[in-house]
Scaffold this active site. Structure first.
Site, PDB file in Angstrom:
ATOM      1  N   HIS A   1     -33.467  14.247 -25.485  1.00 50.45           N
ATOM      2  CA  HIS A   1     -33.674  14.437 -26.919  1.00 50.45           C
ATOM      3  C   HIS A   1     -32.624  13.644 -27.689  1.00 50.45           C
ATOM      4  O   HIS A   1     -31.674  13.132 -27.108  1.00 50.45           O
ATOM      5  CB  HIS A   1     -33.690  15.925 -27.303  1.00 50.45           C
ATOM      6  CG  HIS A   1     -32.390  16.638 -27.104  1.00 50.45           C
ATOM      7  ND1 HIS A   1     -31.957  17.664 -27.908  1.00 50.45           N
ATOM      8  CD2 HIS A   1     -31.430  16.476 -26.179  1.00 50.45           C
ATOM      9  CE1 HIS A   1     -30.798  18.110 -27.489  1.00 50.45           C
ATOM     10  NE2 HIS A   1     -30.450  17.419 -26.447  1.00 50.45           N
TER      11      HIS A   1
ATOM     12  N   ASP B   1     -26.704  17.816 -19.964  1.00 49.27           N
ATOM     13  CA  ASP B   1     -27.120  18.538 -21.165  1.00 49.27           C
ATOM     14  C   ASP B   1     -27.942  19.751 -20.720  1.00 49.27           C
ATOM     15  O   ASP B   1     -29.091  19.625 -20.325  1.00 49.27           O
ATOM     16  CB  ASP B   1     -27.953  17.615 -22.052  1.00 49.27           C
ATOM     17  CG  ASP B   1     -28.481  18.313 -23.301  1.00 49.27           C
ATOM     18  OD1 ASP B   1     -28.243  19.532 -23.447  1.00 49.27           O
ATOM     19  OD2 ASP B   1     -29.132  17.647 -24.113  1.00 49.27           O
TER      20      ASP B   1
ATOM     21  N   GLN C   1     -31.461  23.410 -22.698  1.00 49.60           N
ATOM     22  CA  GLN C   1     -32.704  24.117 -22.388  1.00 49.60           C
ATOM     23  C   GLN C   1     -32.617  24.906 -21.080  1.00 49.60           C
ATOM     24  O   GLN C   1     -33.321  25.888 -20.899  1.00 49.60           O
ATOM     25  CB  GLN C   1     -33.858  23.104 -22.290  1.00 49.60           C
ATOM     26  CG  GLN C   1     -34.193  22.434 -23.599  1.00 49.60           C
ATOM     27  CD  GLN C   1     -34.662  23.411 -24.653  1.00 49.60           C
ATOM     28  OE1 GLN C   1     -35.345  24.383 -24.350  1.00 49.60           O
ATOM     29  NE2 GLN C   1     -34.304  23.173 -25.901  1.00 49.60           N
TER      30      GLN C   1
ATOM     31  N   CYS D   1     -37.827  16.104 -31.409  1.00 51.46           N
ATOM     32  CA  CYS D   1     -36.591  15.311 -31.386  1.00 51.46           C
ATOM     33  C   CYS D   1     -36.527  14.429 -30.139  1.00 51.46           C
ATOM     34  O   CYS D   1     -35.444  14.198 -29.578  1.00 51.46           O
ATOM     35  CB  CYS D   1     -35.345  16.204 -31.472  1.00 51.46           C
ATOM     36  SG  CYS D   1     -35.252  17.162 -32.977  1.00 51.46           S
TER      37      CYS D   1
END
Length: 405
Positions: free
Chosen positions: A120, A199, A202, A363
């Protein structure tokens, strides 16, 4: 046994009526809902303990500081790390910006930063800016056209080709739900001493990452996507590497000493927590971690997967629906389109039935371009959803689609 009735009773927002229908919340990828204990914690702090941390010697100050640092310890235990390796930030986005700022010293013109096509914008733009400032080059692991996933062999070939100084990749895609093969990618990148950034925005709630197992250098996440308050997130870093980063912002308790001639900064994690932090949010997130610890993780995974498979099967039975992404290695997120209908129209009609879904590019405009689409309807499930909600959703989705045909 996974007691879904008891769990749902602990999320007050799920009991409300929206547009004269019981709320069906399928947008946990945007933000998760909060259990009552997290909501109560915020109220309790401002009612009983409101004070700044690491400053006052009075009772309220001590109380707030102890609770604040207890949450750091809880998080460290939750991800199998040390408390000194945890930095509180405003969210995954700020954590990535902190890293993009701090890692500039290891780059020279021509060095490569490697990301994936599933990222994203928050895991693209900071690295683009870093490249612009240092002369480094951003390279992308492409999406495999048939699997719509990042293939390990392709990632390994690009790591061999570019010998990247930094590799930053999502643990799971926010748009498609794909779980990335990060353990193997991290392990492979070590042959070039690549700094690995994961990252986990999520993945955090669904996969409960273990820092010892992953062995990445840095891992970022947002609290609000894991039952906690908004405006809070975290950055995990192996201590020596974390402490070697330059300060990101200055002021407040992040200093050791200050004179008009010079400033000596504190050690990590304090050196990165300038100003007054989100104290109530940190303490409430500690309650969210306690809540997640009460739930058997294996039962949660099994339950979430059952929901996901059921939803997938129901959608595949509707003629004209196209699903995207890896539908096997998935955190419980399905993106779809229906014929040539605009996703916005579908979501607007679903909202009239009290059903909350996400539409758009999520995004991830480069990913949408890779898929040759403008956007999708996204359903992101969580452990507090039910099969009955999916049945209701499918019934109303068919009604919406019949109106559009």
């Amino acid at each position: 046994m996974f007691d879904i009735d008891n769990i749902r009773n602990e999320f007050p927002i799920l009991k409300q009526i929206v547009n004269e229908k019981p709320l069906i919340y399928f947008d946990s990828g945007a933000t998760s809902q909060k259990p009552q204990v997290v909501i109560d914690s915020l109220k309790h702090f401002y009612t009983n303990s409101n004070s700044n941390v690491h400053r006052g010697i009075h009772t309220l100050g001590d109380r707030a500081t102890i609770a604040y640092e207890n949450s750091r310890n809880k998080l460290a235990n939750f991800i199998n790390a040390q408390a000194k390796e945890i930095v509180w930030t405003k969210g995954a986005t700020e954590s990535l910006n902190l890293l993009a700022h701090g890692l500039s010293n290891i780059l020279k013109p021509g060095d490569v930063i490697l990301i994936s096509a599933l990222e994203h914008h928050a895991n693209i733009v900071p690295w683009q800016q870093l490249c612009a400032n240092t002369g480094a080059i951003l390279k992308v692991i492409p999406l495999d056209e048939s699997s719509q996933a990042i293939e390990l062999n392709t990632a390994q070939q690009l790591i061999d080709l570019h010998k990247p100084k930094i590799l930053s990749i999502s643990h799971a895609s926010n748009a498609l739900g794909n779980i990335q093969p990060i353990t193997d990618i991290i392990k492979y990148s070590k042959k070039y001493k690549t700094v690995t950034v994961i990252d986990g925005a999520q993945a955090f709630m669904h996969l409960r990452p273990d820092m010892i197992t992953l062995d990445c250098d840095f891992y970022v996440f947002s609290a609000h996507k894991a039952l906690g308050p908004t405006g809070l997130g975290g950055l995990y870093g192996k201590y020596e590497q974390l402490n070697a980063l330059p300060v990101y912002q200055t002021g407040g308790e992040m200093i050791k000493s200050v004179s008009f001639e010079e400033t000596v900064f504190a050690q990590a994690p304090g050196k990165f927590e300038a100003g007054t932090p989100n104290i109530s949010g940190v303490i409430a997130f500690g309650c969210a971690i306690d809540y997640m610890n009460k739930i058997d993780f294996n039962e949660q995974k099994t339950y979430e997967n059952e929901l996901f498979v059921y939803l997938q099967q129901q959608l595949e039975n509707i003629s004209g629906i196209e699903l995207y992404g890896d539908l096997v290695q998935n955190i419980g997120t399905i993106s779809f389109n229906y014929k040539n209908e605009h996703p916005f129209d579908i979501a607007t009609l679903l909202d009239q039935y009290g059903i909350a879904v996400r539409v758009g590019s999520h995004c991830t405009q480069p990913l949408m371009k890779s898929l040759n689409i403008d956007g999708t309807v996204r359903i992101s499930l969580a452990f507090y959803n039910t099969k009955n909600e999916i049945q209701q959703f499918i019934t109303h989705l068919k009604q919406c689609l019949s109106l559009l045909d």
